[in-house]
Design an enzyme around this catalytic site. Structure first.
Site, PDB file in Angstrom:
ATOM      1  N   CYS A  65      47.526  38.541  41.495  1.00 55.72           N
ATOM      2  CA  CYS A  65      48.807  39.044  42.029  1.00 55.72           C
ATOM      3  C   CYS A  65      48.788  39.162  43.551  1.00 55.72           C
ATOM      4  CB  CYS A  65      49.099  40.431  41.446  1.00 55.72           C
ATOM      5  SG  CYS A  65      49.157  40.482  39.684  1.00 55.72           S
TER       6      CYS A  65
HETATM    7  N1  SAJ Z   1      41.765  46.330  46.680  1.00 56.99           N
HETATM    8  C1  SAJ Z   1      41.160  46.866  47.808  1.00 56.99           C
HETATM    9  N2  SAJ Z   1      41.458  48.141  48.175  1.00 56.99           N
HETATM   10  C2  SAJ Z   1      42.347  48.911  47.465  1.00 56.99           C
HETATM   11  C3  SAJ Z   1      42.954  48.352  46.312  1.00 56.99           C
HETATM   12  C4  SAJ Z   1      42.654  47.064  45.936  1.00 56.99           C
HETATM   13  O1  SAJ Z   1      40.361  46.201  48.475  1.00 56.99           O
HETATM   14  O2  SAJ Z   1      42.566  50.059  47.832  1.00 56.99           O
HETATM   15  C5  SAJ Z   1      41.465  44.953  46.298  1.00 56.99           C
HETATM   16  C6  SAJ Z   1      40.861  44.851  44.914  1.00 56.99           C
HETATM   17  O3  SAJ Z   1      39.453  44.940  44.976  1.00 56.99           O
HETATM   18  C7  SAJ Z   1      41.318  43.453  44.490  1.00 56.99           C
HETATM   19  C8  SAJ Z   1      42.670  43.301  45.170  1.00 56.99           C
HETATM   20  O4  SAJ Z   1      42.684  44.246  46.239  1.00 56.99           O
HETATM   21  O5  SAJ Z   1      40.447  42.460  44.963  1.00 56.99           O
HETATM   22  C9  SAJ Z   1      43.853  43.546  44.242  1.00 56.99           C
HETATM   23  O6  SAJ Z   1      43.656  44.827  43.719  1.00 56.99           O
HETATM   24  P1  SAJ Z   1      44.783  45.512  42.769  1.00 56.99           P
HETATM   25  O7  SAJ Z   1      44.315  46.892  42.433  1.00 56.99           O
HETATM   26  O8  SAJ Z   1      46.106  45.358  43.380  1.00 56.99           O
HETATM   27  O9  SAJ Z   1      44.593  44.669  41.456  1.00 56.99           O
HETATM   28  P2  SAJ Z   1      45.551  43.695  40.714  1.00 56.99           P
HETATM   29  O10 SAJ Z   1      45.672  42.380  41.359  1.00 56.99           O
HETATM   30  O11 SAJ Z   1      45.118  43.729  39.290  1.00 56.99           O
HETATM   31  O12 SAJ Z   1      46.942  44.379  40.861  1.00 56.99           O
HETATM   32  C10 SAJ Z   1      47.665  44.705  39.759  1.00 56.99           C
HETATM   33  C11 SAJ Z   1      49.068  44.614  40.227  1.00 56.99           C
HETATM   34  N3  SAJ Z   1      49.929  44.659  39.092  1.00 56.99           N
HETATM   35  C12 SAJ Z   1      50.966  43.795  39.106  1.00 56.99           C
HETATM   36  O13 SAJ Z   1      51.160  42.988  39.975  1.00 56.99           O
HETATM   37  C13 SAJ Z   1      51.868  43.894  37.941  1.00 56.99           C
HETATM   38  C14 SAJ Z   1      49.371  45.770  41.154  1.00 56.99           C
HETATM   39  O14 SAJ Z   1      50.780  45.824  41.425  1.00 56.99           O
HETATM   40  C15 SAJ Z   1      48.965  47.073  40.531  1.00 56.99           C
HETATM   41  O15 SAJ Z   1      49.294  48.141  41.413  1.00 56.99           O
HETATM   42  C16 SAJ Z   1      47.460  47.017  40.309  1.00 56.99           C
HETATM   43  O16 SAJ Z   1      47.260  45.991  39.315  1.00 56.99           O
HETATM   44  C17 SAJ Z   1      46.913  48.355  39.814  1.00 56.99           C
HETATM   45  O17 SAJ Z   1      47.402  49.379  40.334  1.00 56.99           O
HETATM   46  O18 SAJ Z   1      45.977  48.318  38.995  1.00 56.99           O
END
Ligand code: SAJ
Length: 418
Positions: free
Chosen positions: A259
């Site tokens: 995403c």
């Molecule tokens: N990440 C960081 N720092 C943070 C949060 C994330 O470096 O504070 C990195 C993660 O390690 C990863 C990337 O960013 O590599 C994406 O992280 P993410 O938590 O956004 O994970 P996703 O891609 O699974 O995001 C999904 C998304 N859901 C949808 O698009 C429907 C996101 O909107 C959600 O907020 C997220 O899951 C969630 O909260 O789990």
């Protein structure tokens, strides 16, 4: 109702199984025959759908999987949940177009098609509906209903369940909105109707641009706080005590997944196309996030240099290869770029990740090893990229001669944080 969910991945399969559990007759349609074969025997490959749930809806006859388009005839509602990747920075709607054509061939008067795949504002009404009309000869809003409802799948998120996450719904007209809202009301605890499909498409992108930009903010802060002699992790924790007006994000080795690195660029592409101007926040955030693997390698090289160990020929162990904490998915994971940069510098790189399924056939660019004390002790340096629960953190602290901790989980004289 007779429901088709086209695309049985991390978005489509949870929806298909839940729709079957609440009483619909559901066909899970996917062009990947290997996936369909696994689904037909109740073998789930999606982290948040237990095989036991899949087997139950198969046994009841409420769910069936197919790769045969002819099986889709007669659907009341079809949901499009297919991939929308970027190809060289440009949105690739190949899957959406192909799926719309297939559904158009089986579209009947009175039926409804909902797009869930993330795309730029206008996709539903400028791409999907015209294809449905062209192939079926029917008229959207007259003969069939259509709309957009963004997915909010959060793999591994234990706090918010699939059905407990509010669902934004929209239609090309009031009748479409009514039908689509009613469908999702039977599956989700809360639905959020909006005035049109473009609002719903934009809402999804705002959600993910918000995360993407704020993650890049703390990533850049991490690279600047270090030379200032400030512990950015402690500063973020302190800032997070503010009970309002702040959302906590933490630095990392880069932004991966299906995403975050992709969705925001759909919006910046559309803005550039339609308005001829850049979406500066997304472009800057993308640049910052993309350089985090390079920053990790730079910090590692400096640490090795302080120990008079050249990167060339050094033995490096990467811990946590999937794209995020406790995820099993390797897509767009920053670990691949970190490994590539180190290999280019002549390092001997190994990777360990207990979350990668044994049957995951994703090609890694490093040999996989166990996260054992032997491997940790044998490395000139260890990099903790993802702090999976299954890692034995005290063992790493005890056995590593040096650790670059990208998640601020370790402590000790041999540990440095990003
Ligand atoms: N990440 C960081 N720092 C943070 C949060 C994330 O470096 O504070 C990195 C993660 O390690 C990863 C990337 O960013 O590599 C994406 O992280 P993410 O938590 O956004 O994970 P996703 O891609 O699974 O995001 C999904 C998304 N859901 C949808 O698009 C429907 C996101 O909107 C959600 O907020 C997220 O899951 C969630 O909260 O789990």
């Amino acid at each position: 109702m007779d429901v088709v969910v086209a695309g049985q991945g991390y978005v489509g399969l949870p929806l298909a199984v839940r729709a079957a559990e609440v009483g619909h007759r559901v066909i899970g349609y996917d062009v990947d025959t290997d996936r369909v074969t696994r689904l037909a025997v109740g073998d789930s490959y999606v982290q948040d759908v237990a095989s036991s749930r899949l087997r139950a809806v198969l046994a009841s006859g409420a769910y069936s999987a197919t790769a045969t388009a002819d099986a889709l005839a007669g659907f009341d509602i079809a949901v499009i949940a297919v991939p929308t990747p970027l190809r060289d920075g440009v949105p690739d709607l190949t899957c959406i177009r192909s799926c719309a054509r297939t559904l158009g061939e089986h579209l009947r008067p009175g039926a409804t098609v909902v797009l869930e795949s993330t795309s730029y504002p206008g996709t539903t009404e400028e791409v999907v509906v015209p294809i449905l009309e062209k192939v079926s000869g029917l008229k959207g809003g007259v003969d069939f209903q259509a709309g957009f409802s963004p997915e909010r799948i959060a793999p591994g998120n234990k706090r918010w369940s699939f059905e407990g996450t509010p669902k934004v719904v929209s239609g090309i007209d009031a009748t479409s909105l009514g039908v689509i809202r009613s469908f999702y009301d039977g599956i989700f605890q809360t639905t959020v109707p909006v005035s049109g499909t473009r609002v719903a498409e934009m809402a999804k992108l705002i959600e993910n641009v918000f995360r993407f930009v704020n993650i890049s903010l703390v990533n850049e802060m991490a690279t600047l706080a270090k030379p200032l002699g400030v512990d950015v992790w402690e500063a973020i924790d302190a800032a997070a005590t503010k009970p309002f007006g702040f959302t906590r994000f933490t630095p990392g080795p880069g932004v991966g997944g299906h995403c975050l690195p992709i969705d925001p660029l759909f919006l910046s592409w559309k803005i550039q196309q339609e308005l001829g101007v850049p979406f500066r926040f997304v472009e800057l955030a993308d640049a910052v996030n993309r350089q985090m693997p390079d920053y990790v390698v730079r910090r590692l090289a400096e640490a090795l240099d302080r120990q008079h160990i050249p990167v060339k020929g050094s033995r490096i162990l990467l811990l946590g290869l999937t794209y995020k904490y406790n995820a099993t998915d390797l897509r767009n994971s920053p670990s691949a770029r970190v490994a590539e940069l180190l290999i280019d510098l002549g390092a001997e790189v190994r990777g360990a990740d207990p979350n990668i399924a044994d049957d995951d056939d994703t090609k890694l660019n490093v040999p996989r090893v166990d996260a054992s004390a032997v491997e940790v002790a044998a490395a000139d340096a260890v990099v903790l990229l993802m702090d999976h629960t299954r890692f034995d953190l005290p063992m790493i602290e005890e056995n590593a001669s040096y650790v670059l901790d990208c998640r601020n989980r370790l402590s000790g004289p041999n540990v440095e944080t990003l």
